[in-house]
Design a protein around this motif. Structure first.
Motif, PDB file in Angstrom:
ATOM      1  N   ARG A 177       0.814  -1.225   0.000  1.00  0.00           N
ATOM      2  CA  ARG A 177       0.000   0.000   0.000  1.00  0.00           C
ATOM      3  C   ARG A 177       0.843   1.268   0.000  1.00  0.00           C
ATOM      4  N   THR A 178       2.178   1.133  -0.017  1.00  0.00           N
ATOM      5  CA  THR A 178       3.035   2.318  -0.029  1.00  0.00           C
ATOM      6  C   THR A 178       2.962   2.991  -1.400  1.00  0.00           C
ATOM      7  N   ARG A 179       2.481   4.207  -1.413  1.00  0.00           N
ATOM      8  CA  ARG A 179       2.331   4.937  -2.680  1.00  0.00           C
ATOM      9  C   ARG A 179       3.470   5.919  -2.919  1.00  0.00           C
ATOM     10  N   VAL A 180       4.071   6.463  -1.840  1.00  0.00           N
ATOM     11  CA  VAL A 180       5.089   7.513  -1.977  1.00  0.00           C
ATOM     12  C   VAL A 180       6.185   7.284  -0.949  1.00  0.00           C
ATOM     13  N   PHE A 181       7.426   7.518  -1.374  1.00  0.00           N
ATOM     14  CA  PHE A 181       8.565   7.594  -0.457  1.00  0.00           C
ATOM     15  C   PHE A 181       9.258   8.919  -0.714  1.00  0.00           C
ATOM     16  N   ALA A 182       9.366   9.769   0.331  1.00  0.00           N
ATOM     17  CA  ALA A 182       9.961  11.101   0.204  1.00  0.00           C
ATOM     18  C   ALA A 182      11.213  11.185   1.062  1.00  0.00           C
ATOM     19  N   LEU A 183      12.285  11.739   0.493  1.00  0.00           N
ATOM     20  CA  LEU A 183      13.607  11.688   1.118  1.00  0.00           C
ATOM     21  C   LEU A 183      14.415  12.915   0.720  1.00  0.00           C
ATOM     22  N   THR A 184      15.319  13.325   1.604  1.00  0.00           N
ATOM     23  CA  THR A 184      16.244  14.407   1.287  1.00  0.00           C
ATOM     24  C   THR A 184      17.568  13.850   0.787  1.00  0.00           C
ATOM     25  N   ALA A 185      18.242  14.616  -0.060  1.00  0.00           N
ATOM     26  CA  ALA A 185      19.589  14.252  -0.494  1.00  0.00           C
ATOM     27  C   ALA A 185      20.634  14.655   0.530  1.00  0.00           C
ATOM     28  N   CYS A 186      20.277  15.573   1.437  1.00  0.00           N
ATOM     29  CA  CYS A 186      21.162  15.991   2.524  1.00  0.00           C
ATOM     30  C   CYS A 186      20.308  16.688   3.569  1.00  0.00           C
ATOM     31  N   ALA A 187      20.433  16.254   4.814  1.00  0.00           N
ATOM     32  CA  ALA A 187      19.629  16.838   5.888  1.00  0.00           C
ATOM     33  C   ALA A 187      20.120  18.246   6.205  1.00  0.00           C
ATOM     34  N   ASN A 188      19.254  19.217   6.025  1.00  0.00           N
ATOM     35  CA  ASN A 188      19.679  20.598   6.212  1.00  0.00           C
ATOM     36  C   ASN A 188      20.004  20.916   7.668  1.00  0.00           C
ATOM     37  N   GLN A 216      19.713  20.848  -0.768  1.00  0.00           N
ATOM     38  CA  GLN A 216      21.039  20.998  -0.167  1.00  0.00           C
ATOM     39  C   GLN A 216      22.134  20.301  -0.956  1.00  0.00           C
ATOM     40  N   ALA A 217      21.810  19.752  -2.110  1.00  0.00           N
ATOM     41  CA  ALA A 217      22.813  19.075  -2.937  1.00  0.00           C
ATOM     42  C   ALA A 217      23.080  19.795  -4.238  1.00  0.00           C
ATOM     43  N   VAL A 218      22.119  20.593  -4.701  1.00  0.00           N
ATOM     44  CA  VAL A 218      22.192  21.120  -6.062  1.00  0.00           C
ATOM     45  C   VAL A 218      23.349  22.097  -6.251  1.00  0.00           C
ATOM     46  N   GLY A 219      23.808  22.757  -5.177  1.00  0.00           N
ATOM     47  CA  GLY A 219      24.845  23.768  -5.317  1.00  0.00           C
ATOM     48  C   GLY A 219      26.255  23.214  -5.436  1.00  0.00           C
ATOM     49  N   HIS A 220      26.428  21.929  -5.134  1.00  0.00           N
ATOM     50  CA  HIS A 220      27.783  21.380  -5.211  1.00  0.00           C
ATOM     51  C   HIS A 220      27.806  19.926  -5.675  1.00  0.00           C
TER      52      HIS A 220
END
Length: 419
Positions: A177-188, A216-220
């Motif tokens: 039943r899991t429809r979405v998994f949301a995650l950060t690329a780096c914990a701010n 938090q990942a896009v700049g480097h």
């Protein structure tokens, strides 16, 4: 284009720093050490020049005009879209939607998947949403509301005591039943760099749509969305040396097609009667209203600037600054560094026994050192770790090891004064 030796020479670093005039101004009578880049990076002259050129020569509304300025503005806007798509590795199966930032992009996804309209809602009663416990409020609160709206269940992938996520814990949360998994690329809030590539692949293999907060990942970091098991990727211009109020949502076209628009109005329709409307194809359908055209141009210029300096060079440079700061802070009495072994990132966050971070931040500011204090819009994570609000320093391509030494000396002085 290509990597430059940013991290291996003071002269080269000084050359890049010179493109950021704000760094030359004193603050409180001291040289500015701007260490609040996880909140907002500064903007270099090439990006400012691109914004100025557009405003002085091409400013007009897009897509709707037959006159020359409108056509030039439209070309600039769509050219910026293509350049940013290339910057994050989007392929033929992807579209890039301009937003006002990461928060707007994540709200667009959470709202669009849990609201019925153009098509039935993807998230329905009894479904499950899994969100990592490292998230900024912008990748948590929209999912709380989506679960409430749809009657779904929100589950949290909690980090361990060191603030790290584990695949075994995710496996226990994933169900049919899991429809979405949301995650950060780096914990701010901590600087933890989770193994997002593997975790996204794990959730996708279980049949979930995957959402990555890459602010938090896009700049480097080098992001290649085509190589990730990622349906939606969100990022902001103001964290990659671009203008504030800009951002993007990059998604697989078949995933974006599921989204109910968040804004209805001009430029996202094909025809309208008094009773109904027909909506445009992607990406226009999700970009209702007049966009920040100059901001899109500025974001593209910022991406070009990052590529000119070299993403690998920037990544190595900020990681070295973080390692320097972690070692120095951990050596101070009564100081605990969060996610000290959290992998390469640009963020270091710490608490000092018996001293409030706001007081540390105030004393640092008196010395011209700009940091951020508090919960960093990640209150559940900070409370889970049991350490209270923190002081956070975050680095960019223009920061130096001398500034790290100033930070360490400033913190040591603050602890002496406040204790």
């Amino acid at each position: 284009m290509g990597d430059r030796p940013l991290a291996t020479g003071a002269a080269g670093l000084a050359q890049w720093r010179a493109l950021f005039p704000i760094l030359a101004q004193p603050v409180n009578g001291r040289p500015l050490a701007y260490l609040d880049n996880a909140a907002t990076t500064q903007v270099p002259l090439p990006v400012q020049d691109a914004l100025r050129r557009f405003e002085q020569h091409d400013r007009a509304n897009i897509h709707r005009g037959v006159h020359t300025l409108s056509q030039r503005a439209t070309d600039a806007f769509e050219r910026a879209r293509g350049e940013l798509e290339r910057f994050v590795g989007a392929g033929a199966a992807h579209e890039l939607v301009f937003t006002s930032g990461t928060t707007d992009a994540l709200n667009l996804v959470a709202h669009g998947l849990s609201t019925a309209g153009i098509s039935p809602a993807t998230i329905r009663a009894g479904d499950e949403i899994v969100v990592s416990g490292l998230e900024h409020h912008a990748n948590l609160v929209p999912w709380q509301q989506a679960a409430r709206r749809a009657g779904a269940v929100l589950r949290i992938l909690l980090p361990d005591e060191q603030g790290q996520l584990h695949a075994d814990d995710l496996a226990r949360l994933l169900t049919p039943r899991t429809r979405v998994f949301a995650l950060t690329a780096c914990a701010n809030a901590t600087g933890e760099r989770p193994p997002f590539e593997a975790l996204l692949a794990q959730a996708a293999a279980a049949g979930a749509l995957t959402v990555l907060d890459a602010a938090q990942a896009v700049g480097h970091g080098t992001l290649d969305v085509s190589a990730l098991a990622c349906d939606f990727l969100a990022f902001s211009g103001h964290k990659m040396y671009g203008p504030m109020g800009t951002g993007a949502l990059v998604g697989r076209r078949d995933a974006l097609e599921r989204l109910e628009p968040l804004r209805y109005g001009g430029d996202m329709v094909v025809w309208v009667t008094q009773e109904q409307a027909s909506f445009a194809e992607l990406p226009a359908r999700l970009e209702g209203g007049t966009p920040n055209v100059a901001g899109a141009v500025g974001m593209a210029a910022a991406a070009a600037f990052i590529e000119q300096v070299g993403r690998q060079a920037i990544d190595e440079h900020v990681a070295a600054l973080r390692a320097h700061a972690v070692a120095g802070l951990a050596a101070l009495p009564g100081v605990t560094v969060l996610s000290a072994d959290g992998g390469p990132s640009a963020i270091v966050s710490f608490v000092a026994e018996g001293v409030h971070p706001h007081d540390i931040g105030t004393l640092l500011d008196e010395q011209g050192i700009a940091v951020r204090t508090g919960h960093h819009c990640a209150q559940p994570l900070i409370e889970h770790l049991g350490l209270g609000p923190t002081t956070r320093a975050s680095f960019a391509l223009y920061n130096t090891h001398d500034e790290v030494e100033r930070l360490l000396a400033g913190v040591a002085h603050a602890l002496e004064v406040l204790r």
